[in-house]
Design a protein around this motif. Structure first.
Motif, PDB file in Angstrom:
ATOM      1  N   ARG A   1      51.399  29.985  20.119  1.00  0.00           N
ATOM      2  CA  ARG A   1      52.267  29.913  21.299  1.00  0.00           C
ATOM      3  C   ARG A   1      52.060  30.928  22.380  1.00  0.00           C
ATOM      4  N   ALA A   2      51.863  32.019  22.227  1.00  0.00           N
ATOM      5  CA  ALA A   2      51.241  32.977  23.169  1.00  0.00           C
ATOM      6  C   ALA A   2      50.614  34.058  22.687  1.00  0.00           C
ATOM      7  N   MET A   3      50.130  34.905  23.359  1.00  0.00           N
ATOM      8  CA  MET A   3      49.525  36.315  22.806  1.00  0.00           C
ATOM      9  C   MET A   3      49.369  37.174  23.942  1.00  0.00           C
ATOM     10  N   ILE A   4      49.316  38.487  23.592  1.00  0.00           N
ATOM     11  CA  ILE A   4      49.502  39.354  24.421  1.00  0.00           C
ATOM     12  C   ILE A   4      48.676  40.691  24.022  1.00  0.00           C
TER      13      ILE A   4
ATOM     14  N   GLY B   1      57.476  48.312  20.724  1.00  0.00           N
ATOM     15  CA  GLY B   1      58.481  47.488  20.533  1.00  0.00           C
ATOM     16  C   GLY B   1      58.449  46.126  21.420  1.00  0.00           C
ATOM     17  N   GLN B   2      57.457  46.058  22.020  1.00  0.00           N
ATOM     18  CA  GLN B   2      57.152  44.705  22.725  1.00  0.00           C
ATOM     19  C   GLN B   2      56.305  43.392  22.075  1.00  0.00           C
ATOM     20  N   ALA B   3      55.937  43.883  21.122  1.00  0.00           N
ATOM     21  CA  ALA B   3      55.156  42.751  20.194  1.00  0.00           C
ATOM     22  C   ALA B   3      55.941  41.783  19.812  1.00  0.00           C
ATOM     23  N   PRO B   4      55.340  40.453  19.955  1.00  0.00           N
ATOM     24  CA  PRO B   4      56.443  39.140  19.595  1.00  0.00           C
ATOM     25  C   PRO B   4      55.929  39.143  18.104  1.00  0.00           C
ATOM     26  N   SER B   5      55.114  39.598  17.301  1.00  0.00           N
ATOM     27  CA  SER B   5      55.005  39.542  16.027  1.00  0.00           C
ATOM     28  C   SER B   5      54.308  40.626  15.225  1.00  0.00           C
ATOM     29  N   ARG B   6      53.980  40.733  13.867  1.00  0.00           N
ATOM     30  CA  ARG B   6      52.889  41.668  13.660  1.00  0.00           C
ATOM     31  C   ARG B   6      51.579  41.242  13.260  1.00  0.00           C
ATOM     32  N   PHE B   7      51.329  39.960  13.761  1.00  0.00           N
ATOM     33  CA  PHE B   7      50.080  38.953  13.415  1.00  0.00           C
ATOM     34  C   PHE B   7      49.049  39.909  14.635  1.00  0.00           C
ATOM     35  N   ALA B   8      48.114  40.611  14.265  1.00  0.00           N
ATOM     36  CA  ALA B   8      46.964  41.032  14.956  1.00  0.00           C
ATOM     37  C   ALA B   8      46.036  40.249  15.277  1.00  0.00           C
TER      38      ALA B   8
ATOM     39  N   GLU C   1      54.338  47.690  12.071  1.00  0.00           N
ATOM     40  CA  GLU C   1      54.817  47.472  13.505  1.00  0.00           C
ATOM     41  C   GLU C   1      54.370  48.926  14.521  1.00  0.00           C
ATOM     42  N   ASN C   2      54.155  49.911  13.854  1.00  0.00           N
ATOM     43  CA  ASN C   2      53.606  50.918  14.484  1.00  0.00           C
ATOM     44  C   ASN C   2      52.376  50.991  15.172  1.00  0.00           C
ATOM     45  N   GLU C   3      51.549  49.850  14.620  1.00  0.00           N
ATOM     46  CA  GLU C   3      49.860  49.740  15.122  1.00  0.00           C
ATOM     47  C   GLU C   3      49.718  48.414  15.928  1.00  0.00           C
ATOM     48  N   THR C   4      50.771  47.958  16.306  1.00  0.00           N
ATOM     49  CA  THR C   4      50.745  46.712  17.353  1.00  0.00           C
ATOM     50  C   THR C   4      50.437  47.048  18.427  1.00  0.00           C
ATOM     51  N   HIS C   5      50.510  48.011  19.040  1.00  0.00           N
ATOM     52  CA  HIS C   5      50.037  48.496  20.583  1.00  0.00           C
ATOM     53  C   HIS C   5      48.541  48.744  20.494  1.00  0.00           C
ATOM     54  N   ARG C   6      47.763  48.675  19.369  1.00  0.00           N
ATOM     55  CA  ARG C   6      46.237  48.890  19.412  1.00  0.00           C
ATOM     56  C   ARG C   6      45.519  47.516  19.443  1.00  0.00           C
ATOM     57  N   TYR C   7      46.416  46.525  19.246  1.00  0.00           N
ATOM     58  CA  TYR C   7      45.640  45.106  19.248  1.00  0.00           C
ATOM     59  C   TYR C   7      46.195  43.891  19.901  1.00  0.00           C
ATOM     60  N   GLY C   8      45.592  42.943  20.098  1.00  0.00           N
ATOM     61  CA  GLY C   8      45.872  41.575  20.581  1.00  0.00           C
ATOM     62  C   GLY C   8      47.009  41.021  19.728  1.00  0.00           C
ATOM     63  N   ILE C   9      48.032  40.530  20.150  1.00  0.00           N
ATOM     64  CA  ILE C   9      49.064  40.047  19.293  1.00  0.00           C
ATOM     65  C   ILE C   9      49.494  38.850  19.377  1.00  0.00           C
ATOM     66  N   LEU C  10      49.654  37.958  18.273  1.00  0.00           N
ATOM     67  CA  LEU C  10      49.862  36.401  18.387  1.00  0.00           C
ATOM     68  C   LEU C  10      51.391  36.375  18.370  1.00  0.00           C
TER      69      LEU C  10
ATOM     70  N   ALA D   1      45.940  29.777  14.716  1.00  0.00           N
ATOM     71  CA  ALA D   1      45.678  31.054  14.177  1.00  0.00           C
ATOM     72  C   ALA D   1      44.787  30.788  12.939  1.00  0.00           C
ATOM     73  N   HIS D   2      44.225  31.579  12.319  1.00  0.00           N
ATOM     74  CA  HIS D   2      43.570  31.562  11.040  1.00  0.00           C
ATOM     75  C   HIS D   2      44.175  32.910  10.335  1.00  0.00           C
ATOM     76  N   LEU D   3      45.250  32.796   9.581  1.00  0.00           N
ATOM     77  CA  LEU D   3      45.752  34.050   8.951  1.00  0.00           C
ATOM     78  C   LEU D   3      45.138  34.212   7.689  1.00  0.00           C
ATOM     79  N   PHE D   4      44.473  35.536   8.005  1.00  0.00           N
ATOM     80  CA  PHE D   4      43.332  36.022   7.087  1.00  0.00           C
ATOM     81  C   PHE D   4      44.234  36.762   5.920  1.00  0.00           C
ATOM     82  N   ARG D   5      43.810  36.424   4.676  1.00  0.00           N
ATOM     83  CA  ARG D   5      44.784  36.832   3.660  1.00  0.00           C
ATOM     84  C   ARG D   5      43.953  38.020   2.803  1.00  0.00           C
ATOM     85  N   GLY D   6      42.792  38.152   3.128  1.00  0.00           N
ATOM     86  CA  GLY D   6      42.285  39.451   2.441  1.00  0.00           C
ATOM     87  C   GLY D   6      42.504  40.679   3.098  1.00  0.00           C
ATOM     88  N   HIS D   7      41.628  41.455   2.715  1.00  0.00           N
ATOM     89  CA  HIS D   7      41.571  42.752   3.558  1.00  0.00           C
ATOM     90  C   HIS D   7      40.654  42.808   4.785  1.00  0.00           C
TER      91      HIS D   7
END
Ligand code: G1P
Length: 288
Positions: free
Chosen positions: A187-190, A196-203, A165-174, A246-252
């Motif tokens: 649906r959207a991306m920012i 505190g404004q990120a719609p998810s934690r998917f970067a 959560e505390n790193e979402t401001h560094r990325y584009g979030i889906l 989205a391709h939700l990448f499950r590796g590292h």
């Protein structure tokens, strides 16, 4: 459906987080174990069947161009010294003649602008974008899986991974539609939401499959987060007409653009190497 043959690598960034190391060396040439970061990413693209590698460079990035060229004197010296394995590896790593292109971004106006600079080289076909800072390590190469998913549902595909959560401001979030398994629709991306404004934690993890229509949008894209022309903003416009999955990448995913991510990538990749892992483990234990 047209195949994905071309990939764009935006490599114009100054790399100021890694000064003084990056004063004369492009940040993309810093090694993760014994390969430059950019080579790891080019190998991912090759494994996905990419045939043409387009680098958007800038001043002082000549080492990248040289790295993907034949080093005639080095090859001759290795040959004379009987270093066949090293020579074979260098040859295998070098793209075929005519399969690389280099263009310059000229001004640091942001990722969207860097991608737009490749428009003539990409021309009228869907293409991939790979951000070299982000290393994806998983059971199968990230871009190859994205290409397979595109074959299923068409449209654009963006890779993403979960960040704290505390790193979402560094990325584009889906913002994803429905389930968070497999390849959900977006649906959207920012880009770089405030805390505190990120719609998810998917970067957005720096892998994209895009339609060439993005270039027309980027042409007149206004500046966004950080005063830069953002690729995410142009994708938001394209999303009105075309589906994005989205391709939700499950590796590292290792964000080598930051010191800790870079160091972690070096240790993680070295621990996968049979010739280094055992001794490195002992050294790390000792250091702790
Ligand atoms: C770029 C993208 C962002 C993405 C990130 C991944 O940001 O704009 O959407 O999440 O790469 O590294 P940058 O790191 O260039 O600020």
């Amino acid at each position: 459906m047209k195949p994905i043959r071309k990939a764009v690598f935006p490599v114009a960034g100054l790399g100021t987080r890694f000064l003084p190391a990056t004063k004369t060396i492009p940040k993309e040439m810093l090694p993760v174990v014994d390969k430059p970061v950019i080579q790891h990413v080019v190998e991912e693209a090759r494994a996905a069947g990419i045939e043409h590698f387009i680098f958007v460079t800038g001043r002082g990035k000549g080492a990248i161009e040289d790295h993907f060229d034949v080093a005639f004197e080095l090859n001759a010296t290795l040959d004379q010294r009987g270093r066949k394995a090293d020579l074979d590896r260098l040859k295998q790593d070098t793209p075929l003649p005519g399969r690389t292109s280099f263009t310059r971004q000229q001004e640091p106006l942001g990722l969207g602008h860097a991608v737009w600079c490749a428009r003539d080289l990409v021309a009228d076909e869907p293409f991939a974008v790979l951000l070299p800072d982000m290393l994806h390590e998983g059971p199968t190469p990230c871009l190859a899986d994205m290409i397979k998913e595109r074959a299923h549902h068409g449209g654009q595909v963006i890779a993403a991974y979960e960040v704290p959560e505390n790193e979402t401001h560094r990325y584009g979030i889906l913002d994803l539609k429905g389930e968070t398994e497999g390849s959900p629709q977006i649906r959207a991306m920012i880009e770089k939401p405030q805390k505190g404004q990120a719609p998810s934690r998917f970067a957005i993890s720096g892998r994209y499959i895009l339609s060439p229509k993005i270039f027309d949008i980027l042409e007149s894209q206004q500046r966004g987060a950080g005063g830069e022309i953002q690729l995410t903003d142009a994708m938001v416009t394209l999303m009105r007409d075309e589906p994005f999955h989205a391709h939700l990448f499950r590796g590292h995913v290792y964000d080598t653009g930051h010191q800790l991510g870079f160091l972690t990538a070096n240790i993680a990749y070295a621990l996968k190497r049979p010739d280094l892992a055992h001794e490195l483990r002992l050294i790390l234990k000792d250091l702790m």
